[in-house]
Enzyme design. Structure first.
Site, PDB file in Angstrom:
ATOM      1  N   HIS A  51      -7.579  -5.784  -0.233  1.00 55.36           N
ATOM      2  CA  HIS A  51      -6.382  -4.948  -0.148  1.00 55.36           C
ATOM      3  C   HIS A  51      -5.376  -5.394   0.898  1.00 55.36           C
ATOM      4  CE1 HIS A  51      -3.899  -1.413  -0.542  1.00 55.36           C
ATOM      5  NE2 HIS A  51      -4.077  -1.095   0.729  1.00 55.36           N
ATOM      6  N   ASP A  57      -8.885  -5.348  -6.078  1.00 56.35           N
ATOM      7  CA  ASP A  57      -8.388  -4.259  -5.235  1.00 56.35           C
ATOM      8  C   ASP A  57      -8.383  -2.943  -6.016  1.00 56.35           C
ATOM      9  OD1 ASP A  57      -7.205  -2.732  -3.279  1.00 56.35           O
ATOM     10  OD2 ASP A  57      -5.223  -3.676  -3.436  1.00 56.35           O
ATOM     11  N   SER A  66       0.836  -1.185   0.000  1.00 54.63           N
ATOM     12  CA  SER A  66       0.000   0.000   0.000  1.00 54.63           C
ATOM     13  C   SER A  66       0.885   1.254   0.000  1.00 54.63           C
ATOM     14  CB  SER A  66      -0.955  -0.047   1.199  1.00 54.63           C
ATOM     15  OG  SER A  66      -1.976   0.900   1.083  1.00 54.63           O
TER      16      SER A  66
END
Length: 421
Positions: A342, A304, A237
């Site tokens: 995610h 995602d 991320s």
């Protein structure tokens, strides 16, 4: 189980841009990606996200015992020693998905957050990996992001990383008008601010996290200049975006070769970026993709949304892509949600079982499915794994001799230990 990795490490690190390894996903590469993903996952396991703690935003565990405390020592041949903790701040306003703040008046720091670590393979780890690996792991975002607002940052020139790549770029940009963003290499200003900002008020950010990581990498490259070495950068991320920026920075500016030895070839730099948002424009990506010593693999979960932001157009994708789909797993609740699509452990589960274009899902690597529920509630109930089971005993509350309770959720870091973690 890992016998071929030492002899194949250059191929697995992208020497040939992972040609013929991604679909179907090579078994050794599958294990290799999971290994580096687990080092990124460790940043979540040690990060203190309890805002009621005065140590919110710091690492719970010190460097000496980091890898044993996060469960990466037992039955794991890839041994590392953590050598440096990394701290970041930002000169522009960013949300708590980037930097977490403690509610305590006695907060350990009000400007900085723990952002990851640098580590180096031990002798045992070197034997298992085939070389002395210098590892950089970046922490990702703790909260579910409000994507529209948290990624609403303008592009900014990448001169702090690339320098002045073209003395005629400004004139060309003026002539191009609206197409200027395709002529000058630019990056996401929020990510760049976290990477390059310092703050004289913070004892942890007298220098930026960029300066911290480059100084430590150069020190280790010089220390092991007589050995075969590699630099591997990983993150998830926000951590994946920082991994991309730092990998480009290291390779472009020559921190992957010893100081003062011009004849020595730079060592390979590889980034494994999990669930990475886009970080730069087409010009930046083209420059990064052209660096001979750099390889970058983006691992993307099909449902995602994060790898799809910021929207394509002004932004482009870096490196090669490995596409997975953890929605196909029989172990996870279907159809899932933005969190399960995610989360890093959902990603690693997806890497373990992806079958590529032929479809379906089958675990090819022996990796405990209980890890999927470490911080979340993604597993089907039939597997009888508690939800969000990774917690400190009593959430860090400790009873005193007088019977009262207080929060003790932080280990002081020695910062001088050379012991294996």
């Amino acid at each position: 189980m890992f016998k071929k990795i030492p002899e194949r490490w250059k191929e697995l690190s992208g020497q040939n841009n992972w040609k013929n390894l991604l679909d179907p996903l090579d078994l050794d590469l599958r294990r290799y990606i999971i290994h580096y993903g687990e080092r990124a996952s460790a940043t979540y396991d040690t990060f203190n996200d309890q805002v009621k703690s005065k140590y919110a935003g710091d690492s719970r565990y010190g460097m000496k015992d980091l890898f044993s405390k996060v469960g990466l020592s037992i039955a794991n041949p890839f041994k590392y020693t953590a050598t440096k903790y990394l701290y970041a701040t930002s000169s522009i306003k960013v949300g708590e998905c980037f930097l977490l703040r403690s509610l305590s008046r006695e907060a350990w720091n009000k400007e900085s957050n723990w952002m990851g670590y640098v580590a180096v393979a031990t002798d045992e780890g070197k034997a298992a990996l085939g070389r002395r690996d210098i590892l950089i792991a970046w922490r990702g975002t703790i909260q579910i992001l409000e994507w529209a607002s948290d990624f609403d940052f303008p592009l900014t020139p990448a001169t702090k990383i690339l320098g002045d790549t073209d003395s005629n770029a400004d004139a060309a940009a003026d002539a191009a008008g609206d197409d200027a963003d395709n002529i000058i290499p630019k990056v996401h200003s929020g990510f760049l601010s976290v990477y390059t900002s310092d703050d004289p008020r913070s004892e942890f950010n007298k220098s930026s996290v960029r300066d911290q990581v480059l100084t430590e990498v150069q020190r280790l490259v010089d220390q092991y200049k007589d050995e075969e070495i590699s630099i591997t950068v990983t993150g998830h991320s926000l951590g994946a975006s920082l991994a991309s920026l730092s990998a480009v920075d290291i390779a472009w500016n020559g921190y992957n070769k010893p100081c003062g030895i011009q004849s020595q070839q730079p060592c390979p730099v590889t980034a494994f970026a999990f669930a990475s948002p886009r970080v730069g424009n087409l010009k930046f990506c083209n420059i990064a993709n052209s660096i001979p010593s750099l390889r970058l693999l983006r691992i993307t979960n099909l449902p995602d949304i994060v790898p799809k932001v910021p929207m394509a157009g002004y932004y482009s994708d870096l490196g090669q892509e490995l596409l997975i789909n953890n929605q196909l797993s029989k172990y996870m609740k279907y159809p899932g949600n933005t969190s399960s699509w995610h989360a890093v452990e959902g990603y690693l589960h997806g890497v373990a079982g992806t079958q590529g274009k032929k479809g379906g899902f089958k675990l090819e690597v022996k990796r405990d499915v209980a890890l999927v529920n470490k911080h979340h509630t993604f597993l089907r109930d039939e597997y009888l794994v508690p939800d969000s089971w990774w917690v400190m005993k009593n959430k860090g509350m400790v009873q005193n001799e007088d019977g009262s309770w207080q929060l003790e959720d932080h280990e002081k870091d020695d910062d001088s230990s050379d012991d294996e973690s």
